[in-house]
Design a protein around this motif. Structure first.
Motif, PDB file in Angstrom:
ATOM      1  N   GLU A 110       0.819  -1.210   0.000  1.00  0.00           N
ATOM      2  CA  GLU A 110       0.000   0.000   0.000  1.00  0.00           C
ATOM      3  C   GLU A 110       0.855   1.263   0.000  1.00  0.00           C
ATOM      4  O   GLU A 110       0.352   2.355   0.251  1.00  0.00           O
ATOM      5  N   ILE A 111       2.135   1.121  -0.263  1.00  0.00           N
ATOM      6  CA  ILE A 111       3.097   2.217  -0.372  1.00  0.00           C
ATOM      7  C   ILE A 111       3.105   3.098   0.889  1.00  0.00           C
ATOM      8  O   ILE A 111       3.146   4.317   0.812  1.00  0.00           O
ATOM      9  N   HIS A 112       3.059   2.473   2.054  1.00  0.00           N
ATOM     10  CA  HIS A 112       3.187   3.238   3.299  1.00  0.00           C
ATOM     11  C   HIS A 112       4.598   3.803   3.435  1.00  0.00           C
ATOM     12  O   HIS A 112       4.782   4.843   4.055  1.00  0.00           O
ATOM     13  N   GLY A 113       5.585   3.094   2.913  1.00  0.00           N
ATOM     14  CA  GLY A 113       6.960   3.568   2.930  1.00  0.00           C
ATOM     15  C   GLY A 113       7.733   3.278   4.204  1.00  0.00           C
ATOM     16  O   GLY A 113       8.848   3.762   4.358  1.00  0.00           O
ATOM     17  N   GLU A 114       7.172   2.506   5.107  1.00  0.00           N
ATOM     18  CA  GLU A 114       7.888   2.176   6.346  1.00  0.00           C
ATOM     19  C   GLU A 114       9.228   1.520   6.028  1.00  0.00           C
ATOM     20  O   GLU A 114      10.234   1.808   6.682  1.00  0.00           O
ATOM     21  N   CYS A 115       9.252   0.651   5.034  1.00  0.00           N
ATOM     22  CA  CYS A 115      10.486  -0.045   4.671  1.00  0.00           C
ATOM     23  C   CYS A 115      11.567   0.928   4.223  1.00  0.00           C
ATOM     24  O   CYS A 115      12.752   0.701   4.465  1.00  0.00           O
ATOM     25  N   THR A 116      11.179   2.029   3.600  1.00  0.00           N
ATOM     26  CA  THR A 116      12.169   2.992   3.109  1.00  0.00           C
ATOM     27  C   THR A 116      12.854   3.729   4.254  1.00  0.00           C
ATOM     28  O   THR A 116      13.980   4.180   4.102  1.00  0.00           O
ATOM     29  N   PHE A 117      12.189   3.853   5.383  1.00  0.00           N
ATOM     30  CA  PHE A 117      12.794   4.495   6.548  1.00  0.00           C
ATOM     31  C   PHE A 117      13.709   3.535   7.291  1.00  0.00           C
ATOM     32  O   PHE A 117      14.736   3.929   7.824  1.00  0.00           O
ATOM     33  N   ILE A 118      13.335   2.266   7.328  1.00  0.00           N
ATOM     34  CA  ILE A 118      14.081   1.263   8.087  1.00  0.00           C
ATOM     35  C   ILE A 118      15.296   0.751   7.315  1.00  0.00           C
ATOM     36  O   ILE A 118      16.353   0.539   7.898  1.00  0.00           O
ATOM     37  N   ALA A 172      10.581  -5.856   6.855  1.00  0.00           N
ATOM     38  CA  ALA A 172       9.513  -6.817   6.541  1.00  0.00           C
ATOM     39  C   ALA A 172       8.543  -6.939   7.710  1.00  0.00           C
ATOM     40  O   ALA A 172       7.327  -6.982   7.513  1.00  0.00           O
ATOM     41  N   MET A 173       9.072  -6.958   8.919  1.00  0.00           N
ATOM     42  CA  MET A 173       8.209  -7.069  10.098  1.00  0.00           C
ATOM     43  C   MET A 173       7.387  -5.798  10.319  1.00  0.00           C
ATOM     44  O   MET A 173       6.267  -5.860  10.811  1.00  0.00           O
ATOM     45  N   ALA A 174       7.930  -4.649   9.929  1.00  0.00           N
ATOM     46  CA  ALA A 174       7.243  -3.373  10.136  1.00  0.00           C
ATOM     47  C   ALA A 174       6.218  -3.056   9.057  1.00  0.00           C
ATOM     48  O   ALA A 174       5.392  -2.157   9.231  1.00  0.00           O
ATOM     49  N   CYS A 175       6.241  -3.778   7.953  1.00  0.00           N
ATOM     50  CA  CYS A 175       5.329  -3.501   6.847  1.00  0.00           C
ATOM     51  C   CYS A 175       3.880  -3.693   7.308  1.00  0.00           C
ATOM     52  O   CYS A 175       3.483  -4.799   7.666  1.00  0.00           O
ATOM     53  N   PRO A 176       3.069  -2.619   7.284  1.00  0.00           N
ATOM     54  CA  PRO A 176       1.681  -2.735   7.743  1.00  0.00           C
ATOM     55  C   PRO A 176       0.862  -3.730   6.921  1.00  0.00           C
ATOM     56  O   PRO A 176      -0.071  -4.351   7.436  1.00  0.00           O
ATOM     57  N   ALA A 177       1.204  -3.899   5.659  1.00  0.00           N
ATOM     58  CA  ALA A 177       0.455  -4.800   4.782  1.00  0.00           C
ATOM     59  C   ALA A 177       1.085  -6.187   4.701  1.00  0.00           C
ATOM     60  O   ALA A 177       0.543  -7.066   4.035  1.00  0.00           O
ATOM     61  N   GLN A 178       2.227  -6.368   5.368  1.00  0.00           N
ATOM     62  CA  GLN A 178       2.961  -7.645   5.323  1.00  0.00           C
ATOM     63  C   GLN A 178       3.200  -8.082   3.869  1.00  0.00           C
ATOM     64  O   GLN A 178       3.037  -9.257   3.527  1.00  0.00           O
ATOM     65  N   ALA A 179       3.624  -7.123   3.040  1.00  0.00           N
ATOM     66  CA  ALA A 179       3.819  -7.380   1.621  1.00  0.00           C
ATOM     67  C   ALA A 179       5.236  -7.841   1.281  1.00  0.00           C
ATOM     68  O   ALA A 179       5.468  -8.311   0.171  1.00  0.00           O
TER      69      ALA A 179
END
Length: 62
Positions: free
Chosen positions: A11-19, A50-57
């Motif tokens: 869903e392109i939350h972008g959490e992975c880009t920060f981590i 991967a663990m922080a991804c809200p959509a577990q994508a």
């Protein structure tokens, strides 16, 4: 470690880009880009992303 992202879930939350910014990034169009392989020091950050991804994508394979 092999990385894949299920685009139907992302869903392109972008959490992975920060981590793990060395591996994940949003391009100028707002789409997710990522390296398909993580090595060495990036592996732990990729697991955290991967663990922080809200959509577990994010899927990881050894």
């Amino acid at each position: 470690m092999r990385i894949s992202v299920d685009r139907s879930l992302c869903e392109i939350h972008g959490e992975c880009t920060f981590i793990a910014p060395q591996v994940f990034a949003l391009n100028d169009s707002g789409d997710l880009e990522y390296a398909e392989d993580a090595t060495g020091g990036d592996s732990e950050m990729v697991r955290d992303a991967a663990m922080a991804c809200p959509a577990q994508a994010i899927r990881l394979e050894p």
